[in-house]
Motif scaffolding. Structure first.
Motif, PDB file in Angstrom:
ATOM      1  N   LYS A 208       0.826  -1.226   0.000  1.00  0.00           N
ATOM      2  CA  LYS A 208       0.000   0.000   0.000  1.00  0.00           C
ATOM      3  C   LYS A 208       0.851   1.264   0.000  1.00  0.00           C
ATOM      4  CE  LYS A 208      -4.168  -1.902   1.274  1.00  0.00           C
ATOM      5  NZ  LYS A 208      -5.128  -2.034   0.270  1.00  0.00           N
ATOM      6  N   LEU A 209       1.993   1.217   0.704  1.00  0.00           N
ATOM      7  CA  LEU A 209       2.797   2.443   0.821  1.00  0.00           C
ATOM      8  C   LEU A 209       4.021   2.421  -0.097  1.00  0.00           C
ATOM      9  CD1 LEU A 209       2.693   2.908   4.729  1.00  0.00           C
ATOM     10  CD2 LEU A 209       1.582   4.360   3.034  1.00  0.00           C
ATOM     11  N   HIS A 210       4.089   1.379  -0.942  1.00  0.00           N
ATOM     12  CA  HIS A 210       5.216   1.224  -1.897  1.00  0.00           C
ATOM     13  C   HIS A 210       6.556   1.328  -1.181  1.00  0.00           C
ATOM     14  CE1 HIS A 210       1.956   1.677  -4.654  1.00  0.00           C
ATOM     15  NE2 HIS A 210       1.696   2.894  -4.177  1.00  0.00           N
ATOM     16  N   LEU A 211       6.729   0.488  -0.183  1.00  0.00           N
ATOM     17  CA  LEU A 211       7.945   0.566   0.629  1.00  0.00           C
ATOM     18  C   LEU A 211       9.000  -0.405   0.113  1.00  0.00           C
ATOM     19  CD1 LEU A 211       6.239   0.430   4.159  1.00  0.00           C
ATOM     20  CD2 LEU A 211       7.050   2.473   2.962  1.00  0.00           C
ATOM     21  N   ASP A 212      10.251   0.013   0.202  1.00  0.00           N
ATOM     22  CA  ASP A 212      11.364  -0.892  -0.110  1.00  0.00           C
ATOM     23  C   ASP A 212      11.863  -1.471   1.200  1.00  0.00           C
ATOM     24  OD1 ASP A 212      11.364  -0.446  -2.793  1.00  0.00           O
ATOM     25  OD2 ASP A 212      12.620   1.368  -2.588  1.00  0.00           O
ATOM     26  N   GLU A 213      12.018  -2.792   1.197  1.00  0.00           N
ATOM     27  CA  GLU A 213      12.517  -3.415   2.425  1.00  0.00           C
ATOM     28  C   GLU A 213      14.021  -3.615   2.319  1.00  0.00           C
ATOM     29  OE1 GLU A 213      10.387  -6.906   3.565  1.00  0.00           O
ATOM     30  OE2 GLU A 213      11.788  -7.355   5.201  1.00  0.00           O
ATOM     31  N   HIS A 214      14.729  -3.281   3.376  1.00  0.00           N
ATOM     32  CA  HIS A 214      16.165  -3.583   3.385  1.00  0.00           C
ATOM     33  C   HIS A 214      16.533  -4.282   4.685  1.00  0.00           C
ATOM     34  CE1 HIS A 214      16.165   0.162   5.650  1.00  0.00           C
ATOM     35  NE2 HIS A 214      15.551   0.726   4.639  1.00  0.00           N
ATOM     36  N   GLU A 215      17.734  -4.773   4.750  1.00  0.00           N
ATOM     37  CA  GLU A 215      18.152  -5.517   5.934  1.00  0.00           C
ATOM     38  C   GLU A 215      18.001  -4.647   7.171  1.00  0.00           C
ATOM     39  OE1 GLU A 215      22.091  -7.789   7.289  1.00  0.00           O
ATOM     40  OE2 GLU A 215      21.616  -7.962   5.150  1.00  0.00           O
ATOM     41  N   GLN A 216      17.537  -5.292   8.233  1.00  0.00           N
ATOM     42  CA  GLN A 216      17.271  -4.533   9.453  1.00  0.00           C
ATOM     43  C   GLN A 216      18.572  -3.951  10.002  1.00  0.00           C
ATOM     44  OE1 GLN A 216      14.936  -6.912  11.993  1.00  0.00           O
ATOM     45  NE2 GLN A 216      14.611  -5.318  13.494  1.00  0.00           N
ATOM     46  N   LYS A 217      18.547  -2.640  10.208  1.00  0.00           N
ATOM     47  CA  LYS A 217      19.751  -2.008  10.747  1.00  0.00           C
ATOM     48  C   LYS A 217      19.329  -1.158  11.930  1.00  0.00           C
ATOM     49  CE  LYS A 217      23.701   0.661   9.143  1.00  0.00           C
ATOM     50  NZ  LYS A 217      23.557   1.728  10.110  1.00  0.00           N
ATOM     51  N   PHE A 218      19.944  -1.435  13.054  1.00  0.00           N
ATOM     52  CA  PHE A 218      19.540  -0.706  14.260  1.00  0.00           C
ATOM     53  C   PHE A 218      19.965   0.759  14.188  1.00  0.00           C
ATOM     54  CE2 PHE A 218      20.802   0.813  18.535  1.00  0.00           C
ATOM     55  CZ  PHE A 218      19.535   0.908  19.080  1.00  0.00           C
ATOM     56  N   GLU A 219      18.997   1.641  14.375  1.00  0.00           N
ATOM     57  CA  GLU A 219      19.304   3.067  14.439  1.00  0.00           C
ATOM     58  C   GLU A 219      18.824   3.563  15.785  1.00  0.00           C
ATOM     59  OE1 GLU A 219      19.054   5.432  11.287  1.00  0.00           O
ATOM     60  OE2 GLU A 219      19.679   3.860   9.902  1.00  0.00           O
ATOM     61  N   PRO A 220      19.741   4.014  16.635  1.00  0.00           N
ATOM     62  CA  PRO A 220      19.313   4.415  17.978  1.00  0.00           C
ATOM     63  C   PRO A 220      18.334   5.578  17.952  1.00  0.00           C
ATOM     64  CG  PRO A 220      21.719   4.552  17.732  1.00  0.00           C
ATOM     65  CD  PRO A 220      21.171   4.204  16.398  1.00  0.00           C
ATOM     66  N   SER A 221      17.429   5.585  18.905  1.00  0.00           N
ATOM     67  CA  SER A 221      16.502   6.709  19.046  1.00  0.00           C
ATOM     68  C   SER A 221      17.048   7.730  20.037  1.00  0.00           C
ATOM     69  CB  SER A 221      15.155   6.224  19.563  1.00  0.00           C
ATOM     70  OG  SER A 221      14.691   5.169  18.812  1.00  0.00           O
ATOM     71  N   PHE A 222      18.167   7.368  20.651  1.00  0.00           N
ATOM     72  CA  PHE A 222      18.770   8.249  21.655  1.00  0.00           C
ATOM     73  C   PHE A 222      20.236   8.477  21.311  1.00  0.00           C
ATOM     74  CE2 PHE A 222      15.678   5.512  23.765  1.00  0.00           C
ATOM     75  CZ  PHE A 222      14.874   6.438  24.391  1.00  0.00           C
ATOM     76  N   VAL A 223      20.735   9.615  21.767  1.00  0.00           N
ATOM     77  CA  VAL A 223      22.186   9.799  21.754  1.00  0.00           C
ATOM     78  C   VAL A 223      22.659   9.411  23.144  1.00  0.00           C
ATOM     79  CG1 VAL A 223      24.065  11.463  21.609  1.00  0.00           C
ATOM     80  CG2 VAL A 223      22.091  11.649  20.085  1.00  0.00           C
ATOM     81  N   LEU A 224      23.606   8.477  23.170  1.00  0.00           N
ATOM     82  CA  LEU A 224      24.116   8.026  24.465  1.00  0.00           C
ATOM     83  C   LEU A 224      25.421   8.765  24.761  1.00  0.00           C
ATOM     84  CD1 LEU A 224      24.060   4.460  25.792  1.00  0.00           C
ATOM     85  CD2 LEU A 224      26.203   5.699  25.906  1.00  0.00           C
ATOM     86  N   LYS A 225      25.409   9.449  25.890  1.00  0.00           N
ATOM     87  CA  LYS A 225      26.581  10.256  26.255  1.00  0.00           C
ATOM     88  C   LYS A 225      27.198   9.685  27.526  1.00  0.00           C
ATOM     89  CE  LYS A 225      26.187  14.738  27.529  1.00  0.00           C
ATOM     90  NZ  LYS A 225      25.560  16.029  27.407  1.00  0.00           N
ATOM     91  N   LYS A 226      28.501   9.432  27.480  1.00  0.00           N
ATOM     92  CA  LYS A 226      29.163   8.925  28.686  1.00  0.00           C
ATOM     93  C   LYS A 226      29.478  10.075  29.618  1.00  0.00           C
ATOM     94  CE  LYS A 226      31.516   4.903  26.842  1.00  0.00           C
ATOM     95  NZ  LYS A 226      32.777   4.199  26.704  1.00  0.00           N
ATOM     96  N   LEU A 227      29.308   9.854  30.910  1.00  0.00           N
ATOM     97  CA  LEU A 227      29.644  10.882  31.897  1.00  0.00           C
ATOM     98  C   LEU A 227      30.802  10.380  32.755  1.00  0.00           C
ATOM     99  CD1 LEU A 227      26.059  11.908  33.108  1.00  0.00           C
ATOM    100  CD2 LEU A 227      27.373  12.838  31.209  1.00  0.00           C
TER     101      LEU A 227
END
Ligand code: FAD
Length: 684
Positions: A208-227
């Motif tokens: 329905k949305l004409h989507l292309d599927e590609h290999e699952q690649k994790f993209e973080p939703s957060f920026v992780l900052k070390k303290l």
């Protein structure tokens, strides 16, 4: 100004003070964020938020205990990583939907809706239910949605909330995309139901949305900052930000905790008394009493207590080892946009996150194996992960049947080598947030105003799989058992398979305390004490009935010349060893002077036939029928799978026989009793 006015004024001032305090806390929490947020809009307008954050797909969840939320987040993450969609995932509670019909044509919505109680929507979805149930015909004609319900087929109103949502949305002209999915916790197939539905839904969406599927690649939703260092702003496992040392707002000048206490902030309750209820040694059942004085917590007999657990040290250590994590590392998470919520208090340490905030034990889903493929330490393991994540039967045999948790399973796959390739961001985003566990309160608010009792059976049994050593353990009940042993100065070292840090973060729980909050239920005694009551509660299902009976005892003590209706309790246990509160019941009978009777079924007496509560109901069918005829309220508590169904069948049989009617008509009568609140279930 009279006393009433003064009372109202005081209540108003208190409410304003609490509100301001909450606002200050919110401000404190948000002032920790820097400018990473894409939009800081506080709008509840779902379409506006979606637009402001430049999203093109909407996933919404209505969750009662966190399961729907977990599935929604998994779905949103996979949708984003496989199809590069910009997915907004949010709690239905946070938004208004008045103009949802104005979503752009190519923006679809996926809903995850849990069912609670008698086919009800979760508490947070009441407004949403109100909106869709009143939406006029055709008013949602541009809305395209897919829907996955989370329910339990052992309940009469299986997936009731999701089914209602489907009907309302369709009636308002919205279009269902793909199949209506239904996860069945009763059959233990939620995960597989989800996987099947998700596969089909993705195919439909691609089309329905004409989507292309590609290999699952994790993209973080957060920026992780070390303290670098721990200061008073860093959570080291506090259940909510309110308990950080930098936050003086949690306690008032008398060092009393400031509520309200709920899912966002628990009360740190002293555990004032614990004892073992079983007489045999191979199983345990713990009676625990929490002191809630000074908290302003009010509960009603029949409510639930939520206990906030932490993970056992053995599980924490294994998890840290598998992923080669440094427990002392301090990190902060900044969401990439305002639609993403940080799942637990931050900044925090890795050790605290693993011990206090992540659900690291418990069964695992096939889906997470699919997501881990990208991080497999070598080609062989990668192939094994692909095989297991795509073959449901193999996964069932090699993982589920062995009762592996994530760390166990990965260690088995890698033959003991660590999975250092898995990023911390992936773990904190993918592993569900450790949830409180609910317990039916076994005290009465009339007799124990400041104390809340619970009755919990300890989940601890040898792994049934012959090639896996060790025990399968539940998180909270083993914590309660550890507290009970330590408080009563009994040894835990060798007797328990798992151990806990009982002092909690920064000694917050030292001296035997646990975070708790009360959840309201609808499980209530009839207000007229003369109404007859039938209670059915085998095992720990007896918990609320101990509360009910104590309530009646206290009531009689306070009131004179009250005629109590007949109260009959059908209780079941294996034998005398696991007969809960057996010393208390005769006392209650005496005090209630014939108005209370307990009927006991034993299912494992030597050389005797197994007898269950449903059999006892049939044995007493004349009396049960008379009580129902005389307006009795019926209560069932405990195991949802076998017992509640069995009791229902017995009651249908009784009505069928005694009224000489068809089974369907008898079932219809029970349905009506449910609708009118005369047949109530508290089952799990
Ligand atoms: P969890 O950690 O939640 O584990 C749940 C089960 O999974 C356990 O049996 C555990 O052994 C098993 N398990 C652990 N690891 C794995 C694995 N890797 N693979 C497969 N299985 C695994 N319970 C009571 O005892 N008394 C009550 O009064 C009561 N009232 C309730 C009221 C309500 C409304 C609800 C919803 C539930 C109630 N429960 C009650 C159940 C209670 O909430 C908990 O679910 C129960 O105590 C187990 O919690 P836990 O944290 O110890 O186990």
């Amino acid at each position: 100004m009279d006393n009433t006015d003064l009372g109202v004024l005081c209540a108003l001032i208190l409410a304003i003070a609490i509100y301001l305090k909450r606002e200050q806390i919110k401000e404190f929490i948000s002032s920790n964020d820097d400018d990473i947020m894409a939009s800081n809009s506080d709008s509840r307008d779902v379409v506006q938020v979606l637009r402001e954050n430049n999203k093109n797909y909407l996933v919404l969840f209505a969750s009662q205990t966190g399961t729907a939320e977990d599935y929604a987040k998994k779905f949103a993450k996979e949708l984003a990583s496989k199809f590069s969609l910009k997915v907004m995932c949010g709690d239905i509670e946070q938004y208004d939907f008045e103009n949802i019909n104005e979503l752009p044509d190519n923006v679809f919505v996926t809903l995850f809706i849990s069912t609670y109680g008698e086919g009800d929507f979760p508490d947070g979805a009441v407004q949403f239910e109100d909106f869709i149930s009143n939406a006029s015909e055709g008013s949602l004609d541009t809305l395209k949605f897919s829907l996955f319900g989370l329910g339990n087929s052992t309940y009469e109103f299986y997936n009731g909330a999701a089914r209602k949502a489907l009907d309302y949305l369709k009636a308002a002209g919205a279009t269902l995309v793909g199949d209506f999915g239904q996860g069945d916790d009763g059959a233990g197939t939620t995960d597989e139901d989800y996987m099947t539905w998700k596969g089909n839904t993705f195919e439909t969406l691609k089309d329905k949305l004409h989507l292309d599927e590609h290999e699952q690649k994790f993209e973080p939703s957060f920026v992780l900052k070390k303290l670098e260092s721990i200061d008073d702003n860093v959570a080291v496992g506090e259940p909510s930000l309110h308990y950080l040392p930098c936050n003086k707002l949690t306690y008032n000048s008398e060092k009393v905790q400031v509520g309200p206490f709920d899912l966002s902030q628990p009360f740190i309750a002293p555990v004032v008394k614990t004892y073992e209820l079983f007489k045999n040694t191979d199983r345990n059942c713990i009676h625990t009493e929490f002191d809630v004085s000074g908290s302003n917590i009010k509960y009603s007999t029949g409510d639930h207590l939520a206990v906030w657990p932490s993970n056992a040290t053995e599980k924490v250590d294994q998890f840290l080892k598998v992923f080669n994590l440094d427990p002392g590392m301090i990190f902060d998470l900044k969401p990439l946009d305002s639609t993403i919520k940080v799942p637990f208090p931050t900044p925090t340490t890795v050790g605290a996150a693993v011990r206090q905030y992540l659900e690291i034990s418990g069964p695992i889903s096939r889906q997470i194996f699919g997501q881990l493929v990208q991080f497999a330490p070598n080609q062989d393991i990668k192939q094994k992960l692909i095989d297991l994540s795509t073959d449901r039967d193999q996964f069932a045999i090699e993982i589920t049947a062995k009762y592996f948790d994530l760390a166990d399973a990965l260690l088995r796959l890698s033959e003991g080598k660590p999975w250092s390739t898995v990023p911390l961001e992936f773990l904190v985003e993918t592993i569900p947030h450790l949830q409180p566990r609910y317990y039916s309160i076994s005290s009465s608010s009339l007799s124990e105003k400041q104390t809340i009792h619970i009755t919990s059976v300890v989940e601890n049994f040898p792994n049934p799989s012959s090639d896996v050593e060790g025990n399968v353990t539940g998180v909270t009940t083993n914590l309660l058992r550890n507290i009970q042993l330590a408080q009563n100065k009994q040894e835990t070292k060798d007797s328990m398979p798992v151990h806990y840090n009982l002092n909690g973060p920064r000694d917050l729980l030292a001296g035997f305390k646990l975070p708790v909050h009360v959840r309201r239920s609808t499980f209530r005694l009839p207000s007229n004490p003369a109404t007859p009551v039938i209670m059915v509660g085998p095992g720990t299902g007896v918990a609320p009935f101990r509360g009910f009976v104590r309530e009646r005892v206290k009531f009689l003590e306070k009131q004179e010349n009250i005629k109590l209706g007949k109260h009959i309790l059908f209780y079941g246990s294996r034998n005398q060893d696991d007969f809960l509160y057996q010393d208390e019941w005769p006392e209650y009978s005496k005090k209630l002077d014939g108005a209370f009777e307990m009927i006991v079924a034993h299912s494992r007496l030597p050389n005797a036939k197994k007898v269950y509560v449903q059999d006892k109901l049939l044995e007493r069918e004349d009396e049960v029928f008379d009580m129902i005829n005389n307006g009795a309220f019926i209560y069932i508590c405990g195991d949802a799978k076998g017992m509640a169904q069995g009791v229902h069948t017995s009651l249908v049989d009784i009505l069928t026989r005694k009224k000489a009617i068809a089974k369907e008509d008898a079932a219809e009568i029970i349905k009506m009793l449910k609708t009118t609140g005369r047949y109530q279930e508290d089952v799990w």
